[in-house]
Design an enzyme around this catalytic site. Structure first.
Site, mmCIF file in Angstrom:
data_model
loop_
_atom_site.group_PDB
_atom_site.id
_atom_site.type_symbol
_atom_site.label_atom_id
_atom_site.label_comp_id
_atom_site.label_asym_id
_atom_site.label_seq_id
_atom_site.Cartn_x
_atom_site.Cartn_y
_atom_site.Cartn_z
ATOM 1 N N GLU A 79 -12.848 11.917 -67.103
ATOM 2 C CA GLU A 79 -11.687 11.772 -66.238
ATOM 3 C C GLU A 79 -11.962 12.451 -64.907
ATOM 4 O O GLU A 79 -13.020 13.056 -64.696
ATOM 5 C CB GLU A 79 -10.431 12.347 -66.907
ATOM 6 C CG GLU A 79 -9.998 11.569 -68.139
ATOM 7 C CD GLU A 79 -8.713 12.089 -68.749
ATOM 8 O OE1 GLU A 79 -8.180 13.109 -68.257
ATOM 9 O OE2 GLU A 79 -8.230 11.481 -69.717
ATOM 10 N N HIS B 220 0.684 12.793 -60.204
ATOM 11 C CA HIS B 220 -0.371 11.966 -60.786
ATOM 12 C C HIS B 220 -0.610 10.768 -59.880
ATOM 13 O O HIS B 220 0.342 10.089 -59.466
ATOM 14 C CB HIS B 220 0.018 11.498 -62.188
ATOM 15 C CG HIS B 220 -1.144 11.027 -62.985
ATOM 16 N ND1 HIS B 220 -1.777 9.823 -62.733
ATOM 17 C CD2 HIS B 220 -1.812 11.588 -64.025
ATOM 18 C CE1 HIS B 220 -2.776 9.666 -63.578
ATOM 19 N NE2 HIS B 220 -2.827 10.720 -64.383
ATOM 20 N N ARG C 90 -7.381 15.184 -59.029
ATOM 21 C CA ARG C 90 -6.145 14.433 -58.833
ATOM 22 C C ARG C 90 -5.518 14.636 -57.455
ATOM 23 O O ARG C 90 -4.962 13.687 -56.890
ATOM 24 C CB ARG C 90 -5.129 14.817 -59.915
ATOM 25 C CG ARG C 90 -5.479 14.242 -61.261
ATOM 26 C CD ARG C 90 -4.496 14.680 -62.315
ATOM 27 N NE ARG C 90 -4.828 14.065 -63.599
ATOM 28 C CZ ARG C 90 -4.228 14.377 -64.735
ATOM 29 N NH1 ARG C 90 -3.279 15.285 -64.756
ATOM 30 N NH2 ARG C 90 -4.589 13.779 -65.860
ATOM 31 N N HIS D 288 4.168 14.909 -61.911
ATOM 32 C CA HIS D 288 3.549 14.836 -63.236
ATOM 33 C C HIS D 288 3.461 16.174 -63.954
ATOM 34 O O HIS D 288 3.821 16.277 -65.123
ATOM 35 C CB HIS D 288 2.149 14.249 -63.088
ATOM 36 C CG HIS D 288 1.379 14.113 -64.365
ATOM 37 N ND1 HIS D 288 1.856 13.380 -65.441
ATOM 38 C CD2 HIS D 288 0.171 14.617 -64.756
ATOM 39 C CE1 HIS D 288 0.975 13.438 -66.431
ATOM 40 N NE2 HIS D 288 -0.040 14.184 -66.049
ATOM 41 N N ARG E 186 -4.401 21.215 -61.382
ATOM 42 C CA ARG E 186 -4.935 21.178 -62.748
ATOM 43 C C ARG E 186 -6.034 20.133 -62.887
ATOM 44 O O ARG E 186 -5.894 19.001 -62.431
ATOM 45 C CB ARG E 186 -3.808 20.870 -63.744
ATOM 46 C CG ARG E 186 -4.297 20.699 -65.165
ATOM 47 C CD ARG E 186 -3.151 20.551 -66.127
ATOM 48 N NE ARG E 186 -2.408 19.319 -65.974
ATOM 49 C CZ ARG E 186 -2.729 18.158 -66.535
ATOM 50 N NH1 ARG E 186 -3.842 18.053 -67.274
ATOM 51 N NH2 ARG E 186 -1.967 17.092 -66.387
#
Length: 624
Positions: A145, A265, A314, A375, A410
């Site tokens: 990811e 997100h 992100r 998110h 994060r």
């Protein structure tokens, strides 16, 4: 050698109200139960704490806002990150986490996460969680990811990892016979006369063995309440994510940190400009398997913006999408995974495929319209490496906590791992205290008269946190419920006004102007309610929706105050008027507490490392 523990000794002073902040207006508890530990929340963090404490012989009660199997964990799609694959190491995981955190990760906390993570995942598997594995070798399948340089994301059911983890933990909790209170909104922390944790007040929705307002008396309280995404109009968070744990901790006098760092997100299914509430997430794992971000002309605009392109952290991808949307005057971009084919979509991402088709989009034949949405809260209630907050006996774990792991942004799939690792550490801290005999039976140290923290606070009105000036409509006269008359509850419809204020003033793009406007509008929401209370003696009737709206308002105030104070762009905090990262001034954390007069005390740490939570509070600083 004894250490601080979650439970008061038998010699603890008689319970009385603590006064660092104000309690929610609520009826007195009509029932009470006793436990050694009360865990608030039923996601991976809360249920792991409960299982570990119960296994050590502690009396545990789990309080959850919905059903036991309806915690935030079950919404997690992508997976759980840990150095489980061949050639991967905790050190590599640490490096990726530090980069994603944009200079604000506490390295000690990150090192704890990545070194203890692999074994914690193995223990989760031993509890009953079944991850996707190779049919021939039985080895766990790993994907990649955003922000990860290696495949280290374990997943289950293709894209239903959280649901599988939740299933396994819920089954284990039920098998262990752990006491649970479902459909219950936690209200406030109870404290004894020495200011130590003595339990919580809560409201059980519906009728049954326990209903209405009650109390769970316990010397250790673990907040595992999840996020606060409902402060924005559009979010991936469920409707129950109203920041209740952060608000409770603030009223109890605890420090919160890094609340300005809300992760948006990048790829949330775009359902139109008026869409509100919980929105379908399109997992980062879709990009990890090779999907491309494109504009309406099919151009891959993330190329050249970062070495990892669509798999950048992100915050970088969200900013890239927003910039392209601005350049093109578009409301969304597209995620193109048509090259996966039907078989891969059905096998690897069945949940996302079904969600898209429900809304009339078929990812097999067309690109998916996506845009960023709120998110995950990278900040929360500040803790040490054992989950202890600045209030003795109060712990926090999971999204509600700020351990220092996430920094300003994060890393994908670190959230489930953080909940798992730090839950085990909290359980160890609590049970070691019990085993060492530092504490006695809870009933010996906590009397029935324990009151919510702040129930006798001198003032409860919310001054402007930027000036500290008090609202002129505040009063000091206690009412029949025990809360000062100057502490109104907000009407349920205030929730939607708060969401609108925050979406337009403190969303993905922020500025001093937009944040100041948001702060003023939030002040007016509270000021109007206080004025009505003073003028007519009326406030919203105590109930779930007014309590949630009041919690959202407090959390929103803290976020806006911190975002105004942080005059730079870092991680998922994007200040249009301060577009550069400023390590010289701002490589540090903002700590916020709620003062007895309702003002917010905002100060900063000296570096990216957190001071121990037991450090005496410093004077409010005028500079970062």
């Amino acid at each position: 050698m004894s250490r601080p523990t979650g439970r008061p000794s038998a010699a603890a002073p008689a319970p009385r109200a603590a006064t660092p902040a104000t309690a929610l207006r609520a009826p007195a508890p009509g029932w009470a139960i006793e436990a050694d530990v009360v865990v608030v929340g039923s996601g991976v963090a809360g249920l792991t704490v409960a299982l570990r404490c119960a296994a050590a012989g502690a009396r545990v009660t789990v309080v959850t806002k919905a059903r036991l199997d309806d915690g935030s964990t079950r919404w997690a799609q992508g997976g759980i990150a840990a150095a489980l694959g061949e050639g991967d190491t905790p050190e590599q995981h640490l490096d990726d986490t530090l980069v994603a955190g944009a200079g604000l990760c506490d390295e000690r906390a990150v090192r704890t996460l990545v070194t203890e993570g692999p074994d914690a995942v193995r223990r989760l598997i031993a509890t009953g969680a079944r991850f996707d594995a190779d049919d021939d070798t039985g080895e766990i399948l790993l994907t990649r990811e955003g922000g990860h340089h290696r495949r280290r994301i374990a997943h289950a059911g293709g894209d239903a990892t959280g649901a599988e983890i939740s299933r396994a933990l819920v089954e284990a909790v039920r098998a262990a016979g752990i006491d649970t209170v479902e459909n219950a909104l936690v209200l406030d922390l109870l404290k004894d006369g020495a200011g130590r944790t003595a339990g919580v007040t809560l409201h059980v929705m519906g009728e049954g063995r326990r209903d209405g307002v009650g109390a769970v008396r316990a010397g250790a309280v673990v907040l595992a309440t999840g996020g606060m995404g409902q402060i924005f109009s559009a979010t991936t968070n469920p409707a129950v994510s109203t920041g209740d744990g952060v608000a409770l901790a603030l009223r109890a006098g605890a420090e919160v940190s890094d609340l300005e760092f809300v992760q948006f997100h990048p790829t949330v299914l775009w359902l139109g400009p008026e869409a509100e509430g919980q929105q379908p997430l399109v997992s980062e794992a879709v990009r990890g398997e090779g999907a491309h971000l494109v504009d309406a002309d099919g151009v891959r605009f993330m190329r050249g913006q970062h070495e990892l392109a669509e798999l950048a952290p992100r915050d970088i991808v969200a900013k890239g999408i927003m910039r392209r949307m601005r350049e093109r005057g578009a409301e969304h971009m597209y995620l193109d995974a048509r090259h996966f084919g039907a078989e891969m979509w059905e096998r690897r991402f069945p949940t996302i495929l079904a969600a898209c088709r429900t809304h009339g989009i078929d990812p097999v034949t067309e690109p998916i319209p996506v845009a960023p949405a709120a998110h995950y809260a990278s900040g929360g209630v500040r803790t040490d490496l054992r989950g202890r907050t600045t209030v003795p006996g109060l712990y926090a774990c999971g999204e509600v906590a700020c351990t220092g792991v996430h920094g300003a942004n994060r890393l994908a799939s670190n959230s489930l791992l953080e909940g798992l690792v730090f839950a085990e550490r909290i359980a160890e801290d609590i049970t070691e205290g019990i085993a060492e005999g530092v504490t006695e039976d809870i009933t010996e140290g906590i009397a029935a008269g324990a009151e919510p923290a702040g129930a006798a606070a001198e003032r409860t009105e919310g001054p402007d946190e930027r000036t500290g000036s008090s609202d002129p409509d505040a009063t000091d006269t206690p009412d029949a419920l025990g809360a000062p008359a100057g502490a109104p509850l907000l009407a349920s419809e205030a929730r939607y006004e708060i969401q609108h204020i925050m979406t337009h003033g403190a969303g993905v793009l922020r500025s001093a102007e937009s944040l100041a406007r948001a702060a003023d509008r939030l002040d007016r929401v509270h000021g109007d309610a206080a004025a009505q209370l003073r003028r007519d003696g009326k406030t919203a009737e105590p109930g779930v929706e007014p309590w949630e709206a009041t919690n959202l308002h407090l959390v929103a105030r803290v976020l806006v105050a911190a975002a105004l104070r942080r005059e730079e762009t870092r991680g998922c905090h994007w200040r249009e008027d301060r577009p550069e990262r400023d390590d010289a001034v701002w490589r540090r954390h903002l700590l916020v507490t709620l003062r007895p007069d309702g003002a917010l005390d905002v100060r900063s740490t000296d570096s990216e490392a957190f001071p121990p939570p037991t450090t005496p509070r410093a004077e409010t600083e005028s500079r970062p």
